[in-house]
Design an enzyme around this catalytic site. Structure first.
Site, PDB file in Angstrom:
ATOM      1  N   GLY A 144       0.850  -1.187   0.000  1.00 24.18           N
ATOM      2  CA  GLY A 144       0.000   0.000   0.000  1.00 24.18           C
ATOM      3  C   GLY A 144       0.883   1.232   0.000  1.00 24.18           C
ATOM      4  N   SER A 145       0.297   2.378  -0.271  1.00 24.16           N
ATOM      5  CA  SER A 145       1.092   3.593  -0.458  1.00 24.16           C
ATOM      6  C   SER A 145       1.849   3.986   0.805  1.00 24.16           C
ATOM      7  CB  SER A 145       0.182   4.748  -0.896  1.00 24.16           C
ATOM      8  OG  SER A 145      -0.865   4.947   0.042  1.00 24.16           O
ATOM      9  N   GLU A 175       3.104   2.192   3.008  1.00 20.90           N
ATOM     10  CA  GLU A 175       4.159   1.248   3.378  1.00 20.90           C
ATOM     11  C   GLU A 175       5.373   1.346   2.459  1.00 20.90           C
ATOM     12  OE1 GLU A 175       0.694  -0.582   2.864  1.00 20.90           O
ATOM     13  OE2 GLU A 175       0.694   0.886   4.460  1.00 20.90           O
ATOM     14  N   GLU A 214      -5.133  -9.149   2.379  1.00 22.61           N
ATOM     15  CA  GLU A 214      -4.472  -9.095   3.678  1.00 22.61           C
ATOM     16  C   GLU A 214      -4.759 -10.303   4.561  1.00 22.61           C
ATOM     17  OE1 GLU A 214      -4.684  -4.841   2.180  1.00 22.61           O
ATOM     18  OE2 GLU A 214      -6.036  -6.569   2.232  1.00 22.61           O
ATOM     19  N   HIS A 261      -1.494  -2.520   5.015  1.00 21.66           N
ATOM     20  CA  HIS A 261      -1.895  -1.144   4.781  1.00 21.66           C
ATOM     21  C   HIS A 261      -2.662  -0.656   6.005  1.00 21.66           C
ATOM     22  CE1 HIS A 261      -2.276   2.361   2.464  1.00 21.66           C
ATOM     23  NE2 HIS A 261      -3.492   2.189   2.003  1.00 21.66           N
ATOM     24  N   HIS A 282     -18.655 -24.791  23.096  1.00 23.58           N
ATOM     25  CA  HIS A 282     -19.239 -24.146  21.923  1.00 23.58           C
ATOM     26  C   HIS A 282     -20.712 -23.819  22.122  1.00 23.58           C
ATOM     27  CE1 HIS A 282     -19.776 -24.257  17.233  1.00 23.58           C
ATOM     28  NE2 HIS A 282     -19.925 -23.055  17.729  1.00 23.58           N
ATOM     29  N   GLY A 312     -11.985 -21.109  14.923  1.00 18.08           N
ATOM     30  CA  GLY A 312     -13.242 -21.362  14.227  1.00 18.08           C
ATOM     31  C   GLY A 312     -13.494 -20.408  13.083  1.00 18.08           C
TER      32      GLY A 312
END
Length: 547
Positions: free
Chosen positions: A43-44, A46, A65, A88, A295, A417
């Protein structure tokens, strides 16, 4: 899939007396601790990090990502060292959050960095800035910071690495403004930080006394055993006490060989069923897992009446909510070694081995093959020393019967999960284990969350066989619906998945594949696919049409 942080000799990138930049200091520290693979989607904000990219580093590109974090997670678990991730700003971190959550539940050490807009324009709410950047990944990171000054970035990265590696391990987050990288900074001083601690000897002595005095002990093992490379010690301790060994609910790694005569099976994430399965035991020792993960809502006791509960866990937060008994906190391997150092207890008769499941039969004419038949076939043709990365939730109970894992470090799934982890994690594992074959066993629904991982596997020519179990539905939800009051055969909205062609999808990313719907053809197709995969040919895919 365990290990400890590699020890690297310092490799200076700057001559003595030359001014260091933030970039220089961060790259130097990352090199020293072995974080030389950077998992990223560019990304810009980075881009300044990657100018003058060092020749001894590797940029591992993911096309989304979530894929980036999943690959880094698999890589970190396979190497035993923290992986470096670059995302980003707000949008990139948001896309990654599902797998950051999974990394947190997996206890995977990740140093997640994210670009931020330049400090000089942050007061004006600029385009692509992350508002309250450090809050976005919480609570699913161990620590989060945007350093107050550019000069503080290298020390923040060093602190982040130490926190990520300290047990219980996990992801950490550092937000870095784009204009920080060229600012002057000091080299991070040489440092050694403890990553593990030894459990309290007095508590271990009490646990040992409980195990010595009981008549019918049970061990319940979790992923922290494998993370600490303690599976061999746990086998010795179980044999010493003639204890049946169960796997804790929602465990993402193999911590006890499932072919061992003391292996007793997998506990479900249901309170009443856990108590029922452990009902014959008068002492229960949970090693490397919560006691217990549920769960669905339940009631009644957490352990069978009259049974003593003991626990060894690397997470003090988990120990704090353990419902009863003795909970010792510390490293699994050190704790079990201390228990093994005690005098041997009285000899016990070994319990009878677990009953062997009947063989799965091929389907009748005109019917689809069962998942059991497909996984039994895979077990028969695969190398048992190979690595399996799984994300097929509806098939997991069947897999636990028909695809036994016999060796620690050869199985990985998600503890969370959350879907979208398995395919990129397989890429990370294969990248960390050059030359070793990896099977990614994935459900059709699960695969569509991060299927871009196939592209990364193709580009790096990784030896992965993607096995897609295609039952044309979100079967886990349909199977689980009766627990929430659905009538038998009642339609569950949004769970049918017709029309997906995984061979065509894979071909579009450069990966060859075969669809197989005839049971008689499956063994041959799998054998050819597994034998075709090597470090030169790259990945392949098998789509199995199952009932």
């Amino acid at each position: 899939m365990t290990g400890s942080a590699p020890q690297h000799k310092p490799a200076h990138t700057k001559e003595r007396g030359t001014q260091w930049s933030v970039r220089d200091a961060v790259i130097d520290f990352a090199r020293r601790v072995g974080m030389t693979s950077i998992f990223a989607n560019p990304g810009s904000t980075e881009l300044p990090m990657f100018r003058d990219f060092p020749a001894d580093f590797r940029y591992v590109l993911g096309l989304q990502e979530a894929v980036v974090v999943g690959m880094a997670d698999g890589y970190a678990q396979a190497t035993g060292n923290a992986a470096l991730v670059n995302l980003h700003s707000a949008a990139g971190v948001g896309n990654a959050m599902g797998n950051i959550f999974t990394a947190f539940r997996n206890r995977t050490p990740l140093v997640v960095t994210a670009g931020q807009q330049a400090r000089s324009i942050l007061p004006f709410d600029p385009f692509l800035a992350a508002t309250q950047a450090t809050e976005l990944p919480k609570p699913y990171v161990k620590w989060s910071i945007e350093p107050a000054r550019a000069q503080d970035v290298p020390l923040a990265i060093a602190r982040a690495y130490a926190i990520a590696m300290q047990e219980p391990r996990g992801p950490v987050f550092v937000s870095i403004p784009a204009d920080d990288w060229d600012q002057p900074a000091e080299r991070v001083a040489e440092r050694e930080v403890a990553h593990v601690m030894r459990p309290d000897p007095a508590l271990l002595e009490r646990i040992g006394a409980v195990l010595d005095a009981c008549e019918r002990p049970a061990f319940v093992v979790g992923g922290a055993v494998d993370r600490a490379d303690a599976a061999a010690e746990v086998v010795r301790l179980a044999e010493r006490h003639a204890a049946r060994v169960y796997v804790a609910p929602m465990t993402g790694r193999c911590s006890f060989p499932e072919t061992h005569r003391l292996f007793a099976g997998f506990l479900p994430a249901m309170r009443e069923r856990i108590v029922e399965m452990l009902g014959a035991h008068d002492a229960i020792f949970v090693i490397g897992a919560p006691a217990f993960t549920y769960h669905v809502e339940g009631s009644g006791p957490h352990v069978p009446p009259g049974a003593r509960l003991c626990q060894l866990i690397d997470d003090p937060g988990v120990a704090a909510w353990t419902p009863q008994g003795i909970a010792a906190v510390g490293n699994m391997r050190l704790g079990v070694q201390d228990l093994l150092a005690r005098a041997a207890p009285k000899a016990r008769e070994l319990p009878a081995p677990r009953a062997v499941a009947p063989r799965a039969l091929p389907p009748a004419q005109g019917e689809r093959m069962s998942v059991a038949f497909a996984l039994q076939t895979l077990a028969e043709v695969r190398d048992p020393e190979g690595i399996v990365v799984e994300e097929a939730p509806s098939s997991r109970p069947v897999m636990q019967t028909y695809l036994p894992i016999a060796r620690a470090g050869t199985f990985l799934t998600m503890d969370s999960g959350g879907l979208g982890y398995g395919m990129p994690a397989a890429v990370g594992v294969a990248l960390a284990r050059p030359g070793e074959r990896v099977i990614a066993l994935i459900g059709d629904g699960s695969s569509m969350y991060s299927i871009q991982a196939i592209w990364s596997a193709v580009q790096m020519r990784l030896p992965i066989t993607f096995v897609i179990l295609n039952n044309t539905r979100y079967a886990a939800l349909q199977d689980f619906a009766p627990v929430f009051g659905f009538a038998p055969n009642e339609t569950v909205q949004g769970t049918d998945l017709p029309g997906l062609d995984f061979v065509t999808i894979a071909a579009g990313m450069g990966c060859p594949g075969v669809r197989v719907s005839e049971a008689a053809e499956l063994a041959g197709v799998l054998r050819r696919a597994l034998n075709a995969v090597d470090v030169k040919s790259g990945p392949t895919l098998v789509e199995a049409i199952v009932a």
